[in-house]
Design a protein around this motif. Structure first.
Motif, PDB file in Angstrom:
ATOM      1  N   HIS A   1      92.211 -18.217  37.740  1.00 11.25           N
ATOM      2  CA  HIS A   1      92.455 -19.009  36.529  1.00 11.25           C
ATOM      3  C   HIS A   1      91.770 -18.420  35.300  1.00 11.25           C
ATOM      4  O   HIS A   1      91.959 -18.910  34.190  1.00 11.25           O
ATOM      5  CB  HIS A   1      92.007 -20.450  36.760  1.00 11.25           C
ATOM      6  CG  HIS A   1      92.768 -21.125  37.857  1.00 11.25           C
ATOM      7  ND1 HIS A   1      94.042 -21.636  37.681  1.00 11.25           N
ATOM      8  CD2 HIS A   1      92.461 -21.335  39.172  1.00 11.25           C
ATOM      9  CE1 HIS A   1      94.472 -22.149  38.821  1.00 11.25           C
ATOM     10  NE2 HIS A   1      93.533 -21.975  39.740  1.00 11.25           N
ATOM     11  N   VAL A   2      90.977 -17.367  35.508  1.00  9.75           N
ATOM     12  CA  VAL A   2      90.398 -16.608  34.394  1.00  9.75           C
ATOM     13  C   VAL A   2      90.857 -15.149  34.478  1.00  9.75           C
ATOM     14  O   VAL A   2      91.535 -14.653  33.591  1.00  9.75           O
ATOM     15  CB  VAL A   2      88.855 -16.693  34.396  1.00  9.75           C
ATOM     16  CG1 VAL A   2      88.269 -15.802  33.297  1.00  9.75           C
ATOM     17  CG2 VAL A   2      88.388 -18.129  34.214  1.00  9.75           C
ATOM     18  N   GLY A   3      90.516 -14.467  35.570  1.00  4.96           N
ATOM     19  CA  GLY A   3      90.742 -13.031  35.662  1.00  4.96           C
ATOM     20  C   GLY A   3      92.184 -12.596  35.783  1.00  4.96           C
ATOM     21  O   GLY A   3      92.497 -11.426  35.523  1.00  4.96           O
ATOM     22  N   ARG A   4      93.077 -13.484  36.149  1.00  2.00           N
ATOM     23  CA  ARG A   4      94.499 -13.120  36.245  1.00  2.00           C
ATOM     24  C   ARG A   4      95.326 -13.700  35.092  1.00  2.00           C
ATOM     25  O   ARG A   4      96.560 -13.696  35.159  1.00  2.00           O
ATOM     26  CB  ARG A   4      95.081 -13.594  37.585  1.00  2.00           C
ATOM     27  CG  ARG A   4      94.484 -12.916  38.815  1.00  2.00           C
ATOM     28  CD  ARG A   4      95.201 -13.353  40.079  1.00  2.00           C
ATOM     29  NE  ARG A   4      94.514 -12.944  41.286  1.00  2.00           N
ATOM     30  CZ  ARG A   4      94.720 -11.779  41.936  1.00  2.00           C
ATOM     31  NH1 ARG A   4      95.605 -10.930  41.460  1.00  2.00           N
ATOM     32  NH2 ARG A   4      94.044 -11.491  43.029  1.00  2.00           N
ATOM     33  N   THR A   5      94.660 -14.178  34.054  1.00  3.25           N
ATOM     34  CA  THR A   5      95.389 -14.771  32.928  1.00  3.25           C
ATOM     35  C   THR A   5      95.678 -13.726  31.848  1.00  3.25           C
ATOM     36  O   THR A   5      94.967 -12.725  31.716  1.00  3.25           O
ATOM     37  CB  THR A   5      94.587 -15.915  32.285  1.00  3.25           C
ATOM     38  OG1 THR A   5      93.376 -15.386  31.700  1.00  3.25           O
ATOM     39  CG2 THR A   5      94.236 -16.984  33.319  1.00  3.25           C
ATOM     40  N   LYS A   6      96.703 -13.993  31.041  1.00  4.96           N
ATOM     41  CA  LYS A   6      97.029 -13.073  29.954  1.00  4.96           C
ATOM     42  C   LYS A   6      95.928 -13.031  28.892  1.00  4.96           C
ATOM     43  O   LYS A   6      95.592 -11.942  28.392  1.00  4.96           O
ATOM     44  CB  LYS A   6      98.374 -13.453  29.343  1.00  4.96           C
ATOM     45  CG  LYS A   6      98.884 -12.426  28.324  1.00  4.96           C
ATOM     46  CD  LYS A   6     100.303 -12.711  27.885  1.00  4.96           C
ATOM     47  CE  LYS A   6     101.294 -12.404  28.987  1.00  4.96           C
ATOM     48  NZ  LYS A   6     102.707 -12.515  28.508  1.00  4.96           N
ATOM     49  N   PRO A   7      95.320 -14.186  28.521  1.00  3.65           N
ATOM     50  CA  PRO A   7      94.208 -14.104  27.552  1.00  3.65           C
ATOM     51  C   PRO A   7      93.077 -13.197  28.015  1.00  3.65           C
ATOM     52  O   PRO A   7      92.474 -12.487  27.197  1.00  3.65           O
ATOM     53  CB  PRO A   7      93.754 -15.565  27.429  1.00  3.65           C
ATOM     54  CG  PRO A   7      94.967 -16.365  27.724  1.00  3.65           C
ATOM     55  CD  PRO A   7      95.679 -15.594  28.799  1.00  3.65           C
ATOM     56  N   PHE A   8      92.776 -13.210  29.312  1.00  2.00           N
ATOM     57  CA  PHE A   8      91.730 -12.331  29.822  1.00  2.00           C
ATOM     58  C   PHE A   8      92.098 -10.874  29.585  1.00  2.00           C
ATOM     59  O   PHE A   8      91.271 -10.070  29.121  1.00  2.00           O
ATOM     60  CB  PHE A   8      91.500 -12.588  31.313  1.00  2.00           C
ATOM     61  CG  PHE A   8      90.484 -11.672  31.947  1.00  2.00           C
ATOM     62  CD1 PHE A   8      89.143 -11.984  31.902  1.00  2.00           C
ATOM     63  CD2 PHE A   8      90.876 -10.502  32.594  1.00  2.00           C
ATOM     64  CE1 PHE A   8      88.185 -11.147  32.488  1.00  2.00           C
ATOM     65  CE2 PHE A   8      89.941  -9.659  33.179  1.00  2.00           C
ATOM     66  CZ  PHE A   8      88.591  -9.985  33.123  1.00  2.00           C
ATOM     67  N   TRP A   9      93.331 -10.525  29.883  1.00  2.00           N
ATOM     68  CA  TRP A   9      93.731  -9.122  29.763  1.00  2.00           C
ATOM     69  C   TRP A   9      93.938  -8.703  28.327  1.00  2.00           C
ATOM     70  O   TRP A   9      93.824  -7.508  27.994  1.00  2.00           O
ATOM     71  CB  TRP A   9      94.959  -8.840  30.631  1.00  2.00           C
ATOM     72  CG  TRP A   9      94.529  -8.743  32.050  1.00  2.00           C
ATOM     73  CD1 TRP A   9      94.654  -9.682  33.034  1.00  2.00           C
ATOM     74  CD2 TRP A   9      93.799  -7.659  32.623  1.00  2.00           C
ATOM     75  NE1 TRP A   9      94.055  -9.239  34.183  1.00  2.00           N
ATOM     76  CE2 TRP A   9      93.521  -8.012  33.968  1.00  2.00           C
ATOM     77  CE3 TRP A   9      93.350  -6.428  32.138  1.00  2.00           C
ATOM     78  CZ2 TRP A   9      92.820  -7.164  34.825  1.00  2.00           C
ATOM     79  CZ3 TRP A   9      92.649  -5.588  32.993  1.00  2.00           C
ATOM     80  CH2 TRP A   9      92.397  -5.959  34.316  1.00  2.00           C
TER      81      TRP A   9
END
Length: 511
Positions: free
Chosen positions: A316-324
């Motif tokens: 829910h953090v590391g696989r999100t578009k905002p993270f990338w």
């Protein structure tokens, strides 16, 4: 990462507890001693998996066995039973009552088991780790099978001491889920069996082909630098943690020292990266525990909830578009050949569904749970005696073909891939339950915080603080179902997870 602001606030909020009875103080002092012995054993186990030379296994097995037997003797001592009896009707605060409840549960489950048996289980598990590691490297299931059978018999013997009237598997299950009946767990898994295979089938039938831009091999040094950078990006407290490598990624620690490990696959740098973020999530739980309650139940994590923290940070953090959108330049800095990589491409790559993957810890977010269901079924059948040890490779392969449409060429990629059978059974449920709880927590935190906005601003501390406030600071104050309800405002439900995967993968694959 903040260290003890919330811990201090919690401590200040409980200074009006009634004066502790003498029996309570004595009980707590004994439990702290036991906890320190158990912590010592945990770090010896960390050393065995991370830095110990392989020849050290026989001595390490004896060391761990001695610590286990000593801890057991201190816990089941007659004095502990007397103190618990004295406290049965004592006037206690809510926190004191929870502390006594947890110690009483440990005592009652341990008191029935001979110390010699606990020592033998510990010694055999420690020896089995090296045997498993060698068998996996050599693709030699027959070399590990006798130990696997020995561990099963030892665990069954322990279960029969605890509750002879119950099936041994159910007793083992209750080591983790004492207040969440196995029937409810079965119903939860039935929901996932009904929901996930059709979604996976729709994805396989889809014309959408998500990006997979990571080809070739990536030096381990570059991958490690990337993982270290990810930990710094997320705010890992280097004064209380470190990154190492291990045959199977894991986290070990407490509120003062929470260490993470990963492993590197030459052809897939995202594998080590997501594993590192996953273990970082585990570490946030340990580091968020109350420091003033170290060595006590209220300063220890609830094992049945632990996986929710790792899956929240990984998925829910590391696989999100905002993270990338924020982390992609860091990846490009550490991995050559990706200067033209776009956010959409890496977002698709990290969320791509590939049912033909053989390895659980390398599986995509969706088909991962079919790996868990497979293991739970074999685990239960093996403990019950419905599957013999020699049949495990064949049964494993048949279920892989049934659930994921792929058959391992080797046992290394099949039934030898996980370390867990060297030490325990009836524990694989925690991985899927963790994802279900993570989705429920994700829904709750998004009601309070702009999670995507915080990620885009590289502000991860509010996310950690929310989890500390709603989960970490309670330690074992609440039993599993109650803790989930306290944290999210609702009883455990698979609805949020089902909605989440349908929405996310439906959008990715144009379903």
């Amino acid at each position: 990462m903040s260290t003890d602001d919330s811990n201090s606030a919690e401590s200040a909020a409980t200074t009006d507890d009634p004066e502790s009875p003498d029996a309570y103080d004595a009980l707590l002092d004994r439990y702290r001693r036991i906890s320190n012995l158990q912590q010592s054993a945990m770090f010896l186990n960390w050393d065995q998996q991370v830095t110990m030379p392989s020849g050290g296994a026989p001595g390490r097995a004896q060391q761990l066995s001695a610590l286990t037997e000593t801890s057991h003797e201190l816990l089941v001592d007659d004095e502990v039973g007397d103190w618990l009896a004295d406290l049965a009707d004592a006037e206690l605060s809510d926190e004191q009552s929870a502390t006594v409840r947890e110690i009483r549960t440990d005592y009652e489950r341990s008191e029935a088991v001979p110390g010699e048996l606990m020592g033998e289980i510990s010694r055999t598990a420690a020896e089995s780790q090296q045997i498993w590691q060698d068998a996996k490297a050599d693709d030699d299931f027959d070399a590990f099978a006798p130990r696997l059978e020995q561990m099963r018999e030892l665990q069954i013997e322990r279960a029969r001491h605890i509750a002879p009237e119950k099936p041994p598997y159910e007793v083992m299950y209750e080591d983790t889920y004492q207040t969440f009946p196995i029937e409810k767990m079965a119903a939860l898994f039935d929901t996932l069996r009904a929901e996930l295979p059709p979604l996976i089938a729709d994805i396989e039938a889809s014309d959408t082909d998500l990006a997979d831009p990571f080809e070739g091999e990536y030096p381990e040094a570059d991958q490690r630098a990337l993982c270290e950078a990810a930990l710094d990006f997320l705010g890992y407290d280097r004064d209380r943690g470190r990154l190492d490598t291990a045959p199977h990624p894991f986290m070990a620690g407490n509120q003062f020292d929470a260490r993470v490990t990963t492993r590197f696959k030459p052809t897939d740098p995202l594998d080590a990266l997501t594993a590192t973020i996953h273990e970082f999530g585990h570490a946030t739980y340990q580091l968020g525990l109350r420091q003033d309650k170290y060595g006590e139940p209220l300063g220890q994590s609830r094992g049945s909830v632990h996986e929710s923290q790792s899956r929240f940070w990984e998925n829910h953090v590391g696989r999100t578009k905002p993270f990338w959108e924020e982390f992609l330049p860091t990846l490009q800095e550490h991995l050559d050949g990706h200067d033209d990589l776009t956010v959409d491409e890496v977002y698709e790559a990290v969320n791509r569904v590939y049912p033909d993957n053989l390895i659980r810890v390398e599986a995509d977010e969706l088909t991962y749970h079919m790996h868990i269901i497979l293991r739970c079924e074999i685990d239960r059948a093996y403990v019950a005696g419905d599957v013999e040890v020699a049949e495990i490779p064949q049964v494993w392969n048949e279920k892989m073909e049934e659930y994921l449409g792929v058959v391992p060429d080797t046992d290394t990629e099949g039934c030898l891939q996980d370390i867990h059978w060297t030490s325990r059974y009836a524990a694989f449920q925690t991985y899927t339950v963790g994802s279900v709880v993570a989705a429920q927590l994700n829904a709750a935190i998004r009601e309070d915080l702009d999670v995507d906005g915080l990620i885009q601003d590289r502000e991860f501390e509010p996310l950690r603080e929310w989890m500390t406030e709603h989960v970490h600071r309670y330690g074992q104050r609440y039993e599993t179902p109650e803790l989930i309800e306290v944290a999210t405002g609702e009883p455990l439900t698979a609805d949020y997870f089902v909605d989440y995967v349908h929405e996310k993968f439906g959008e990715l694959y144009d379903l």
